[in-house]
Design a protein around this motif. Structure first.
Motif, mmCIF file in Angstrom:
data_model
loop_
_atom_site.group_PDB
_atom_site.id
_atom_site.type_symbol
_atom_site.label_atom_id
_atom_site.label_comp_id
_atom_site.label_asym_id
_atom_site.label_seq_id
_atom_site.Cartn_x
_atom_site.Cartn_y
_atom_site.Cartn_z
ATOM 1 N N THR A 725 58.526 27.398 3.203
ATOM 2 C CA THR A 725 58.080 28.096 4.415
ATOM 3 C C THR A 725 59.151 28.158 5.496
ATOM 4 N N GLU A 728 59.951 31.605 6.708
ATOM 5 C CA GLU A 728 58.832 32.240 7.386
ATOM 6 C C GLU A 728 58.564 31.624 8.755
ATOM 7 N N GLY A 729 59.289 30.567 9.114
ATOM 8 C CA GLY A 729 59.083 29.928 10.411
ATOM 9 C C GLY A 729 57.787 29.157 10.491
ATOM 10 N N LEU A 730 57.271 28.676 9.353
ATOM 11 C CA LEU A 730 56.019 27.937 9.301
ATOM 12 C C LEU A 730 56.276 26.451 9.055
ATOM 13 N N SER A 742 49.267 25.697 7.205
ATOM 14 C CA SER A 742 50.570 25.734 7.872
ATOM 15 C C SER A 742 50.416 26.297 9.276
ATOM 16 N N SER A 744 52.565 28.261 12.658
ATOM 17 C CA SER A 744 53.745 28.991 13.129
ATOM 18 C C SER A 744 54.124 28.518 14.530
ATOM 19 N N ASP A 745 55.290 28.963 15.002
ATOM 20 C CA ASP A 745 55.757 28.563 16.326
ATOM 21 C C ASP A 745 54.803 29.039 17.423
ATOM 22 N N SER A 746 54.133 30.131 17.191
ATOM 23 C CA SER A 746 53.249 30.698 18.207
ATOM 24 C C SER A 746 51.857 30.092 18.206
ATOM 25 N N THR A 750 47.711 29.192 9.364
ATOM 26 C CA THR A 750 47.511 29.961 8.130
ATOM 27 C C THR A 750 46.979 29.038 7.049
ATOM 28 N N GLU A 762 43.689 33.256 8.621
ATOM 29 C CA GLU A 762 44.534 32.966 9.774
ATOM 30 C C GLU A 762 43.666 32.735 10.998
#
Length: 1269
Positions: A725, A728-730, A742, A744-746, A750, A762
């Motif tokens: 990942t 994908e930034g996860l 997982s 994400s940065d935001s 997911t 999501e």
């Protein structure tokens, strides 16, 4: 070696007699001598027993064929089993005689008949050690040393290595172990965890056991194949006839045809050789005219034995027969015939029966008539045997079935108590030279002399001591220090432990249990000395472990400690007398310490249903223990790097381990077999905190993931998913069943389902205020939730919830109710929380912290219920197992088991954490100050009397050194910032400060003068002298009065001492030693050391100073005028270097604490070594106190001892008799400049050429040897 064993087996018994008791100054016999004696004794017995074997040719052929077929392959041991008395021992003896012809004429045969010394049961450690020694001596291998096989686990490892080495040599080895069910309960030997199930090629292992025994049931569980089991079945009619004819021919007797038919008819019902032997024993009393109607032959062995005992009672009297056989049964290795007659003469019931019809010929002296015993002995000819024990001949039973029958018939609870009381009175000499009352029929009470000898002492022949197993005597005399020592010296400490353990089965005595536990703790030290301990060592160990329990248990332990102390204070030799408990004491919550890993324990898992513990260590080993009996089942060594995670399957039949070498392995917990290996499961640089192992047995899935990668496999090793990942930034948060969660940065969560390919879900986290940095996450598969902790201090639940969390010293508890998570409890700790677990009913919580303490909390109230001290390392893993806590540390190669239901009366006083960065101790031992390795910006004051923390003293920078002015009660703290903080102990809220120098150099070390008028502060670039004064009764510091600048090339100061005349003696990290005079500004270079100077200590009166370093050399300097008086070189096996020192009040002696975990006492005038004491931990701080010292060990114990030295020391005195080391003292002649050697144990000793592997040389010189435990 073979020739020596055969010669020993054929030599007369009297030539093999050995001295039972020797003085401490005598040299011990070579280890090979007693190995030859042991092996020869069993070989001779097997040769004798094999002569009577008949009718087992078919079974012998099957065994021979099985061994021949398995010679070149790995195989299981062969198990011979059958009912008791079926002839298993004779069969194995015959096998040992014939196997060289089947396997190899040069084959090595090792046989041990474990029931040969019934009723005594051999310890499995003793059996394995003697087998290893015999194999090593015959095959030319290095023998096991006590240093490397001092524990059961180490001995098992050595045994398996020996088998592997012999197999690799190509030598043929046959090991025969008869009657495994007769092993003692030590290490739960009947569980057979110690017995290898995979025997290498060329090695053959044959064992036997009773089919109805626990050992056989465990063997069936260990071996899956029935091909390894061979049953000894009942003999046929023809076999019985051959045995009968052989037996009658040997005894020169015959039977009529009718009598022979009756014998064989009775024998056919069992087909048991022992049954037939009992029948033939009775038949020897028949005449040819004895009619069949008078012949009463029983149907089985037990009934025949009952008939034999009944016949003896009718002929000789029940009390006489029961007494004689009962006393023999109670003796560990039988009784001398004279002892048996003496004991029966003290038995009033026997005397009443003997003189029930006629009065004794001499009423003033009553004894058992010798003729009565002679008649009984004649009728017991086939049931008794003479056994050589310790150089004397004792009477005992020749088979254990008779022992069991006698115990069942005569040793009832009432009789056993009476017999044991009479035995104890006899061995104590209570009636020697005294009149004992007895009431005979038709006579008034008589006071008569029984003519028994005085107390049996070991040096007077001591055979009685070898049989002294009286349990009530053990309890009654357990407070008698001399008796306890003598019994331990003669019978062995294992024997005393066994007796005390048996005692606990008959009566509830807390004190005897604590003494037993103390002996268990002492046993490794005594084993290392091969039992050759002296009284001072024994008493010192007891006193240093039990003295804190004396006030609680004054009647037994208090008296024992008092006797030990009294003896030590009157000892005619130099001695250190403990004044407090500073060694691990018995009792308390700590129940077991499991030692199997060779490095720190990184991960644990427990199967409560199967009572199994699996641990992964930093060296790549996976250890499997049984928690029922605390035995090591398997050591799995396929990993080549640290084991990061272990998981036990729900069925408890398998476990999975993940290691830093990248491999994932699955193991069979039943036999230790590897079932699966997956390489490259994780990156090779992974750590235990960065990777997670998920096992879903229901869906047959294995999953390994870290924050950027997820991999899944079927349990058979087939890979079904692999994903990264990072691109994908996860960040992977966790795995729920087969779903991957997982983030994400935001803040987008997911949830993927890679196995079945269903739709990805999501969801967005609520109100992420900033970019999140995930620190850790945890999955709750049963609730279908994942929790994560961010670096910003928030706890998130996936989905949609976040809470703030507390600091690392606080353990926060949250209640999960549906989708809500509520924090309800914050538990404050004194250091970082490293591990925690909760009971299944959610009422109890256990936490482990960096301060080496385990805390027990109530979840309902938040109260601290208990604190468990004794881990000696940060507690990084804790598990609750029933009513026990299992703990481990990444910094310790052991696992500890704590009982939560222990008796708090036995709880040891808490001590400071182990391995502190800096310590200081008050001379009266009431206060200790320390700085922890994990938090060096805080000084902690510890009340040693109460075992509790007194105060925290925060500082502005890391502490670099601590010093305590004992008289003025000032605590000096040197900081890396260059500041020196001074705390008056009477006013701890006030603080004095010596500001840093202009260069802001760190403080390296501090030194206070003996009169505490001045203090020297060593910085990186200078040494400054300050004056300690007072104003208005408040301490002040003036200065600097003098300053000694140091060049840039000058090595950093490592230790120093400030003399009262403004002279400074210091050593450096490079070994330089200098004496600087602040008054004259002059400096002198002293003889340097080869390594870092670790200790510089000035005497109390300023006449001498001791300089020690990390090497084996320490030097004693005279200061007025300056001269080197003595150079003392001390060499043990390893761990060199002096860490601390203190002079006695009079400066007559100097005490040193060394890295080799000993305290040594040296004579200042001569430099001679006076005493060496092993204390199990290096001593890091010492201060003078009265005629002894107060010290701190690295484990955190406060040591307080006094030294007693007689005016005259015997020239034969050897200070190294309890240790294995060598030392040399080089002294100068007072009136000359030349030097001389003083008390040099090895004249040609050269430290540079000293070979630490010369064990044989050390053992040959007991006056020059030293124990390192």
């Amino acid at each position: 070696m073979k020739t020596r064993i055969e010669a020993a087996a054929c030599s007369p018994t009297d030539q093999k007699q050995r001295k039972m008791w020797g003085s401490a100054d005598e040299e011990k016999e070579e280890m090979s001598d007693w190995v030859v004696e042991e092996a020869g004794r069993h070989l001779a017995m097997s040769a004798e027993l094999s002569k009577g074997l008949h009718g087992r040719e078919g079974l012998l052929g099957k065994l021979s064929l099985a061994m021949w077929e398995s010679t070149n392959i790995n195989h299981s041991p062969l198990v011979v089993h059958g009912a008791a008395g079926m002839g298993k021992t004779a069969l194995l003896c015959k096998l040992a005689q014939e196997m060289r012809g089947v396997l190899d004429p040069r084959a090595v045969v090792v046989i041990r008949l474990l029931s040969a010394h019934h009723p005594q049961r051999p310890d499995v450690d003793h059996v394995l050690r003697t087998i290893c020694l015999q194999i090593c001596m015959v095959c030319g291998l290095s023998p096991p040393l006590m240093l490397t096989t001092n524990t059961h686990v180490e001995l098992l490892r050595f045994f398996k290595n020996v088998l592997a080495q012999v197999s690799q040599q190509g030598n043929t080895l046959l090991i025969i172990l008869d009657a495994l069910d007769q092993l003692s309960d030590q290490h739960h030997a009947h569980k057979l965890h110690w017995l290898p199930t995979d025997v290498p090629p060329n090695i053959h292992l044959v064992v036997s056991m009773d089919t109805n025994s626990e050992a056989f049931a465990n063997m069936r569980l260990k071996l899956e194949s029935l091909e390894s089991f061979f049953e000894v079945e009942r003999l046929s009619h023809d076999d019985g006839k051959l045995i009968m004819e052989s037996n009658l021919r040997a005894s020169q007797r015959t039977l009529t045809p009718e009598q022979s038919d009756a014998v064989l008819q009775s024998f056919e019902s069992t087909g048991c050789p022992l049954h037939l032997r009992l029948i033939l024993s009775a038949a020897k009393r028949w005449t040819s005219s004895t009619p069949l109607s008078e012949i009463h032959l029983r149907a089985n062995t037990q009934e025949m034995m009952s008939q034999l005992l009944l016949m003896l009672e009718e002929k000789h009297g029940k009390e006489l027969v029961g007494g004689a056989l009962g006393y023999i049964a109670l003796a560990r290795e039988g009784l001398l015939e004279a002892e048996l007659r003496d004991v029966m003469s003290l038995d009033d019931d026997v005397i009443k029966e003997v003189y029930r019809c006629s009065p004794p010929p001499t009423p003033s002296m009553i004894r058992l008539p010798p003729l009565l015993w002679a008649r009984l002995r004649w009728d017991l000819e086939d049931q008794l045997e003479e056994r050589w024990t310790g150089g004397v001949s004792t009477i005992t039973f020749n088979n254990r079935r008779l022992f069991e029958a006698v115990s069942s018939r005569y040793l009832t609870s009432e009789r056993r108590g009476r017999y044991l009381r009479i035995l104890s009175e006899y061995f104590l000499g209570r009636w020697s030279g005294k009149l004992k009352p007895v009431a005979l029929p038709d006579l008034s009470l008589l006071l008569s002399d029984r003519k028994v000898p005085t107390t049996h002492t070991p040096d007077a022949g001591g055979a009685a001591e070898l049989q002294l197993i009286h349990m009530k005597l053990t309890v009654h005399e357990s407070d008698h220090a001399e008796w306890l020592y003598c019994k331990s010296r003669v019978c062995g400490v294992s024997s005393v432990i066994h007796d005390l353990d048996q005692c606990s089965q008959y009566m509830d005595c807390t004190e005897s249990g604590l003494i037993q536990d103390a002996l268990v703790l002492i046993k490794p030290s005594l084993d290392f000395l091969h039992g050759c301990m002296d009284m001072s060592l024994f008493y010192t160990e007891l006193l240093a472990r039990l003295s804190s329990l004396a006030p609680t248990f004054p009647s037994v332990i208090g008296r024992l400690c008092s006797q030990c102390e009294d003896w030590l204070l009157t000892c005619p030799e130099p001695i250190l007398v403990p004044k407090c408990s500073f060694l691990q004491q018995p009792g308390g919550a700590l129940q077991h310490t499991l030692r199997g890993p060779q490095a720190g324990v990184l991960c644990l898992d427990i199967s409560v249903e199967a009572d199994l513990l699996v641990a992964g260590s930093d060296d790549g080993g996976v250890a499997v223990w049984s928690l029922r009996d605390q035995q090591l089942l398997h050591t799995l060594l396929e990993h080549t790097d640290a084991v990061l995670s272990v998981k036990v399957t729900d069925s408890s039949s398998h476990c999975v381990s993940l290691a830093a070498d990248g491999s994932l392995r699955r193991w069979n917990l039943k036999n230790g077999e590897q079932l699966l290996c997956i390489e490259g499961a994780v990156p090779s640089d992974s750590t235990s905190s960065s990777v997670h192992l998920h096992l879903c047995e229901q869906r047959q899935l294995l999953c390994v993931y870290n924050m950027t990668q997820v991999k899944m496999w079927k349990l058979d090793g087939a890979e079904i998913f692999s994903s990264t990942t990072r691109d994908e930034g996860l960040v992977v948060l966790g795995v729920l069943q087969e779903s991957v969660v997982s983030l994400s940065d935001s803040g987008l969560v997911t949830i993927r389902h890679p196995v079945d390919g269903t739709q990805t879900v999501e969801t967005q986290l609520e109100n992420p205020q900033r970019r999140l940095t995930v620190v850790n996450s945890v999955s709750l598969p049963k609730r279908g939730k994942v929790f994560m902790v961010s670096k910003e201090g928030f706890l998130f639940q996936v989905p949609a919830l976040y809470l703030s969390t507390s600091g690392e010293w606080t353990l926060s508890l949250f209640n999960i109710d549906g989708d809500s998570v509520d924090g309800f409890l914050n538990l404050q700790h004194d250091d970082s929380v490293l591990s925690a677990c909760m009971s299944s009913d959610c009422r109890l919580l256990v936490s482990g912290a960096a301060d080496q303490l385990i805390r027990i909390w109530s979840v309902t109230t938040g109260a601290l219920m208990d604190t468990l001290c004794g881990s000696h390392a940060p507690v990084t893993s804790v598990f609750l197992y029933k009513s026990f806590v299992v703990s481990a540390s990444t910094a310790a190669a052991c696992i500890q088991i704590w009982n939560l239901k222990y008796d708090t009366q036995h709880k040891p006083t808490a001590h400071i954490p182990s391995g502190c960065a800096h310590v200081a101790v008050a001379k009266d031992a009431d206060q200790v100050f320390y700085v922890r390795q994990s938090s060096q910006t805080e000084v902690i004051s510890w009340n040693n009397d109460t075992g509790s923390l007194s105060e925290r003293l925060p500082v502005s920078a890391e502490v670099s050194c601590l010093e305590l002015a004992q008289i003025k009660r000032l605590l000096l703290c040197g900081l890396i910032s260059g500041t020196v903080l001074i705390y008056p102990l009477a006013l701890p809220q006030e603080t004095l400060c010596i500001p840093p120098p202009e260069s802001l150099s760190r403080v390296l070390c501090l030194a206070v003068s003996s009169q505490e008028k001045h203090v020297a502060v060593a910085y990186e670039d200078s040494v400054c002298l300050f004056e300690i004064t007072s104003r208005d009764n408040f301490p002040t510091v003036e200065g600097p009065l003098e300053k000694l600048p140091l060049s840039l090339l000058h090595a950093p100061l490592s230790s120093m001492a400030l003399l009262s005349d403004h002279r400074l003696l210091y050593g450096t990290s490079c070994g330089e030693v200098k004496l600087n005079d602040f008054s004259s500004r002059s400096s002198s270079d002293l003889e340097p050391h080869r390594s870092r100077v670790t200790c510089v200590t000035a005497s109390n009166w300023g006449t001498h100073a001791l300089v020690g370093s990390e090497d084996a050399v320490q030097r004693l300097w005279a200061l007025n005028p300056l001269a080197l008086d003595h150079t003392m070189e001390y060499k043990g096996f390893f761990f060199e270097g002096v860490l601390s020192a203190a002079f006695s009040d009079s400066d007559q002696f100097v005490f040193t604490g060394s890295q080799d975990r000993t305290v040594k006492v040296w004579d200042v005038a001569t430099g001679n070594l006076l005493y060496v004491q092993y204390i199990y931990s290096p001593v890091v701080k010492m201060v003078t106190f009265r005629n002894g010292f107060v010290a701190l060990s690295q484990q955190g114990f406060v040591i307080r001892e006094v030294f007693r030295c007689p005016d005259h020391i015997s020239p034969d005195y050897n200070p190294l008799r309890n240790v294995k080391a060598q030392y040399r003292v080089t002294s100068r002649e007072k009136n000359r400049d030349s030097r001389q050697n003083s008390m040099c144990d090895l004249r040609d000793y050269n430290p540079a050429q000293f070979n630490l592997n010369l064990m044989s040389m050390l053992r040959a010189k007991p006056s020059s040897t030293c124990v390192v435990l």
